[in-house]
Scaffold this motif. Structure first.
Motif, mmCIF file in Angstrom:
data_model
loop_
_atom_site.group_PDB
_atom_site.id
_atom_site.type_symbol
_atom_site.label_atom_id
_atom_site.label_comp_id
_atom_site.label_asym_id
_atom_site.label_seq_id
_atom_site.Cartn_x
_atom_site.Cartn_y
_atom_site.Cartn_z
ATOM 1 N N LEU A 19 -50.319 -52.566 -56.959
ATOM 2 C CA LEU A 19 -49.189 -51.764 -56.471
ATOM 3 C C LEU A 19 -49.687 -50.688 -55.521
ATOM 4 C CD1 LEU A 19 -46.224 -50.815 -56.511
ATOM 5 C CD2 LEU A 19 -46.756 -49.551 -58.617
ATOM 6 N N VAL A 20 -49.101 -50.641 -54.332
ATOM 7 C CA VAL A 20 -49.434 -49.623 -53.340
ATOM 8 C C VAL A 20 -48.298 -48.619 -53.293
ATOM 9 C CG1 VAL A 20 -49.946 -49.163 -50.919
ATOM 10 C CG2 VAL A 20 -50.819 -51.241 -52.013
ATOM 11 N N GLY A 21 -48.602 -47.396 -53.676
ATOM 12 C CA GLY A 21 -47.595 -46.344 -53.728
ATOM 13 C C GLY A 21 -47.425 -45.842 -55.142
ATOM 14 N N ALA A 22 -47.068 -44.560 -55.278
ATOM 15 C CA ALA A 22 -46.850 -43.969 -56.592
ATOM 16 C C ALA A 22 -45.670 -43.012 -56.565
ATOM 17 C CB ALA A 22 -48.113 -43.243 -57.059
ATOM 18 N N GLY A 23 -44.757 -43.234 -55.614
ATOM 19 C CA GLY A 23 -43.572 -42.402 -55.496
ATOM 20 C C GLY A 23 -42.468 -42.869 -56.422
ATOM 21 N N PRO A 24 -41.237 -42.397 -56.166
ATOM 22 C CA PRO A 24 -40.117 -42.708 -57.072
ATOM 23 C C PRO A 24 -39.858 -44.196 -57.254
ATOM 24 C CG PRO A 24 -39.529 -40.909 -55.591
ATOM 25 C CD PRO A 24 -40.834 -41.448 -55.107
ATOM 26 N N TRP A 25 -39.821 -44.963 -56.153
ATOM 27 C CA TRP A 25 -39.518 -46.388 -56.287
ATOM 28 C C TRP A 25 -40.648 -47.118 -57.012
ATOM 29 C CZ3 TRP A 25 -34.980 -48.547 -55.927
ATOM 30 C CH2 TRP A 25 -34.888 -49.947 -55.866
ATOM 31 N N ALA A 26 -41.882 -46.759 -56.707
ATOM 32 C CA ALA A 26 -43.021 -47.386 -57.375
ATOM 33 C C ALA A 26 -43.000 -47.102 -58.872
ATOM 34 C CB ALA A 26 -44.331 -46.889 -56.768
ATOM 35 N N SER A 27 -42.723 -45.870 -59.254
ATOM 36 C CA SER A 27 -42.787 -45.488 -60.667
ATOM 37 C C SER A 27 -41.554 -45.899 -61.451
ATOM 38 C CB SER A 27 -43.000 -43.970 -60.789
ATOM 39 O OG SER A 27 -41.937 -43.263 -60.172
ATOM 40 N N GLN A 28 -40.388 -45.895 -60.798
ATOM 41 C CA GLN A 28 -39.155 -46.207 -61.516
ATOM 42 C C GLN A 28 -38.829 -47.697 -61.533
ATOM 43 O OE1 GLN A 28 -35.926 -43.813 -59.982
ATOM 44 N NE2 GLN A 28 -37.106 -41.931 -60.112
ATOM 45 N N VAL A 29 -39.304 -48.434 -60.535
ATOM 46 C CA VAL A 29 -38.922 -49.842 -60.432
ATOM 47 C C VAL A 29 -40.136 -50.763 -60.476
ATOM 48 C CG1 VAL A 29 -37.720 -51.581 -59.055
ATOM 49 C CG2 VAL A 29 -36.838 -49.241 -59.151
ATOM 50 N N HIS A 30 -40.967 -50.730 -59.438
ATOM 51 C CA HIS A 30 -42.012 -51.747 -59.316
ATOM 52 C C HIS A 30 -43.034 -51.712 -60.449
ATOM 53 C CE1 HIS A 30 -40.465 -53.518 -55.820
ATOM 54 N NE2 HIS A 30 -40.964 -52.709 -54.904
ATOM 55 N N ALA A 31 -43.492 -50.538 -60.841
ATOM 56 C CA ALA A 31 -44.508 -50.488 -61.902
ATOM 57 C C ALA A 31 -43.984 -51.084 -63.203
ATOM 58 C CB ALA A 31 -45.001 -49.060 -62.103
ATOM 59 N N PRO A 32 -42.849 -50.632 -63.723
ATOM 60 C CA PRO A 32 -42.375 -51.250 -64.975
ATOM 61 C C PRO A 32 -41.987 -52.712 -64.830
ATOM 62 C CG PRO A 32 -40.762 -49.673 -64.116
ATOM 63 C CD PRO A 32 -42.019 -49.474 -63.347
ATOM 64 N N VAL A 33 -41.436 -53.096 -63.692
ATOM 65 C CA VAL A 33 -41.025 -54.487 -63.500
ATOM 66 C C VAL A 33 -42.230 -55.419 -63.530
ATOM 67 C CG1 VAL A 33 -40.153 -56.110 -61.768
ATOM 68 C CG2 VAL A 33 -38.850 -54.050 -62.314
ATOM 69 N N PHE A 34 -43.279 -55.087 -62.797
ATOM 70 C CA PHE A 34 -44.414 -55.999 -62.691
ATOM 71 C C PHE A 34 -45.421 -55.836 -63.827
ATOM 72 C CE2 PHE A 34 -42.671 -56.195 -58.426
ATOM 73 C CZ PHE A 34 -42.724 -57.557 -58.187
ATOM 74 N N ALA A 35 -45.362 -54.706 -64.534
ATOM 75 C CA ALA A 35 -46.281 -54.512 -65.661
ATOM 76 C C ALA A 35 -45.785 -55.192 -66.928
ATOM 77 C CB ALA A 35 -46.479 -53.024 -65.923
ATOM 78 N N THR A 36 -44.484 -55.292 -67.098
ATOM 79 C CA THR A 36 -43.941 -55.769 -68.374
ATOM 80 C C THR A 36 -43.391 -57.177 -68.315
ATOM 81 O OG1 THR A 36 -41.768 -54.795 -67.847
ATOM 82 C CG2 THR A 36 -43.345 -53.412 -69.021
ATOM 83 N N GLY A 37 -43.356 -57.783 -67.138
ATOM 84 C CA GLY A 37 -42.755 -59.102 -67.013
ATOM 85 C C GLY A 37 -43.641 -60.212 -67.536
ATOM 86 N N PRO A 38 -43.033 -61.309 -67.971
ATOM 87 C CA PRO A 38 -43.838 -62.419 -68.495
ATOM 88 C C PRO A 38 -44.617 -63.169 -67.427
ATOM 89 C CG PRO A 38 -41.520 -63.023 -68.398
ATOM 90 C CD PRO A 38 -41.586 -61.558 -68.089
ATOM 91 N N GLU A 39 -44.241 -63.007 -66.142
ATOM 92 C CA GLU A 39 -44.913 -63.765 -65.086
ATOM 93 C C GLU A 39 -46.038 -62.985 -64.415
ATOM 94 O OE1 GLU A 39 -40.437 -64.473 -65.087
ATOM 95 O OE2 GLU A 39 -41.744 -62.743 -64.747
ATOM 96 N N THR A 40 -46.097 -61.673 -64.620
ATOM 97 C CA THR A 40 -47.043 -60.831 -63.884
ATOM 98 C C THR A 40 -47.679 -59.788 -64.801
ATOM 99 O OG1 THR A 40 -45.308 -59.235 -63.276
ATOM 100 C CG2 THR A 40 -45.720 -61.057 -61.737
ATOM 101 N N ARG A 41 -48.756 -59.220 -64.306
ATOM 102 C CA ARG A 41 -49.382 -58.065 -64.962
ATOM 103 C C ARG A 41 -49.836 -57.098 -63.873
ATOM 104 N NH1 ARG A 41 -55.197 -59.176 -65.346
ATOM 105 N NH2 ARG A 41 -55.606 -61.234 -64.424
ATOM 106 N N LEU A 42 -49.679 -55.825 -64.128
ATOM 107 C CA LEU A 42 -50.090 -54.800 -63.167
ATOM 108 C C LEU A 42 -51.553 -54.457 -63.422
ATOM 109 C CD1 LEU A 42 -49.131 -52.892 -60.888
ATOM 110 C CD2 LEU A 42 -48.618 -51.199 -62.662
ATOM 111 N N THR A 43 -52.396 -54.744 -62.436
ATOM 112 C CA THR A 43 -53.830 -54.544 -62.641
ATOM 113 C C THR A 43 -54.393 -53.342 -61.898
ATOM 114 O OG1 THR A 43 -54.340 -56.038 -60.802
ATOM 115 C CG2 THR A 43 -54.203 -57.003 -63.004
ATOM 116 N N ALA A 44 -53.737 -52.915 -60.814
ATOM 117 C CA ALA A 44 -54.319 -51.855 -59.990
ATOM 118 C C ALA A 44 -53.221 -51.080 -59.269
ATOM 119 C CB ALA A 44 -55.295 -52.439 -58.978
ATOM 120 N N VAL A 45 -53.477 -49.804 -59.038
ATOM 121 C CA VAL A 45 -52.572 -48.935 -58.280
ATOM 122 C C VAL A 45 -53.392 -48.144 -57.284
ATOM 123 C CG1 VAL A 45 -50.886 -47.057 -58.373
ATOM 124 C CG2 VAL A 45 -50.982 -48.720 -60.245
ATOM 125 N N TRP A 46 -52.922 -48.097 -56.052
ATOM 126 C CA TRP A 46 -53.538 -47.233 -55.038
ATOM 127 C C TRP A 46 -52.429 -46.466 -54.333
ATOM 128 C CZ3 TRP A 46 -52.881 -46.595 -49.797
ATOM 129 C CH2 TRP A 46 -53.810 -45.758 -49.155
#
Length: 298
Positions: free
Chosen positions: A11-38
């Motif tokens: 995940l690139v970015g740590a602002g509102p959209w990254a923290s409220q949407v993309h991080a939880p969506v891709f970290a908790t989904g059965p198809e993906t795992r969040l491995t890195a943030v920059w």
């Protein structure tokens, strides 16, 4: 997918959209795992990464080494250069809309991604919502053509809340932020946009009239500085009657589950997606035409 088969996402970015949407969506989904943030702010990247058991990377290249695909949640001016590096490194990319800050840069980004042969998608959230897809399918199945449409997106997003401090949103306005969604939906529903008239009379309001291939006409009202009230809906009119959809309720958590699943499938299986970088480029072309008219009208 099993635990080991899940797509490793950076995940690139740590602002509102990254923290409220993309991080939880891709970290908790059965198809993906969040491995890195920059992110540009290391402390924000560290805080977000730790919340989901991911690695906060000091350098963008470190993120590329730790993932199979890259999800972007950064400003349009910053996205293209990093997305080009990701594509050249063989990573599929999920791009934020608009895909760039200007048309020439968007064209170059599309060329680089095409030459790299990697998968791409644009986070046009409405297009992944099941209820929106059903609505568009209903429109497409009509026996007689739809002759006109209206879309209103009126919010206070630029006055209060997490996006109020976004410099590019404040500078470029609703046309660059919610405009891509509106142009995308209307062009899918009524046909390619062949002509337009755009005006911004003040107070953050933008009015756009579109002419579509086949002759249909639509009107858009876009404003993210409304003092009170919230409206996000679309209506279509034809000889068979009228139909409408409340986009505020139609775009929900299910939309991002679909986005995650389709992005993971793109990474694993290859192919192309209807909302790929070339769709993003088309929308950037429409935005450029609208912004030129708005500048000329001042």
């Amino acid at each position: 997918m099993t635990m080991d088969e899940r797509v490793a996402v950076g995940l690139v970015g740590a602002g509102p959209w990254a923290s409220q949407v993309h991080a939880p969506v891709f970290a908790t989904g059965p198809e993906t795992r969040l491995t890195a943030v920059w992110a540009r702010r290391p402390e924000a990247a560290r805080e977000l990464a730790e919340s989901y058991g991911a690695r906060a990377c000091a350098e963008f290249d470190e993120l590329l080494d730790r993932c199979e695909a890259v999800v972007f949640a950064i400003a349009p001016e910053a996205q293209p250069a990093l997305a080009e590096r990701a594509a050249r490194a063989g990573k599929a990319v999920l791009l934020e809309k608009p895909i760039a800050g200007d048309l020439d840069t968007a064209r170059r980004l599309a060329d680089v991604i095409g030459a790299a042969g990697v998968g791409s998608m644009v986070a046009l959230s409405a297009r992944y919502a099941p209820r929106v897809r059903d609505f568009l399918a209903h429109l497409a199945s009509a026996e007689t053509p739809w002759r006109g449409g209206r879309l209103a997106c009126v919010t206070d997003a630029f006055l209060d809340g997490p996006f109020a401090a976004s410099p590019w949103r404040q500078t470029r306005g609703a046309i660059l932020d919610v405009g891509p969604h509106a142009f995308d939906l209307m062009s899918v529903a009524l046909g390619d946009i062949v002509d337009m008239r755009a005006d911004s009379p003040g107070a953050g309001w933008t009015a756009v009239q579109l002419v579509h291939a086949g002759g249909a006409v639509s009107q858009l009202v876009l404003c993210c500085t409304a003092v009170a009230g919230h409206r996000y809906d679309v209506e279509m009119y034809g000889s068979a009657g009228a139909t409408e959809l409340n986009l505020s309720t139609a775009i929900d958590g299910a939309a991002f589950a679909v986005l995650r699943a389709e992005f993971a499938s793109l990474v694993r299986d290859g192919g192309e997606h209807v909302c790929d970088v070339h769709r993003g480029l088309y929308l950037q072309e429409v935005i450029a035409r609208a912004e030129q008219q708005l500048v000329a009208a001042r």
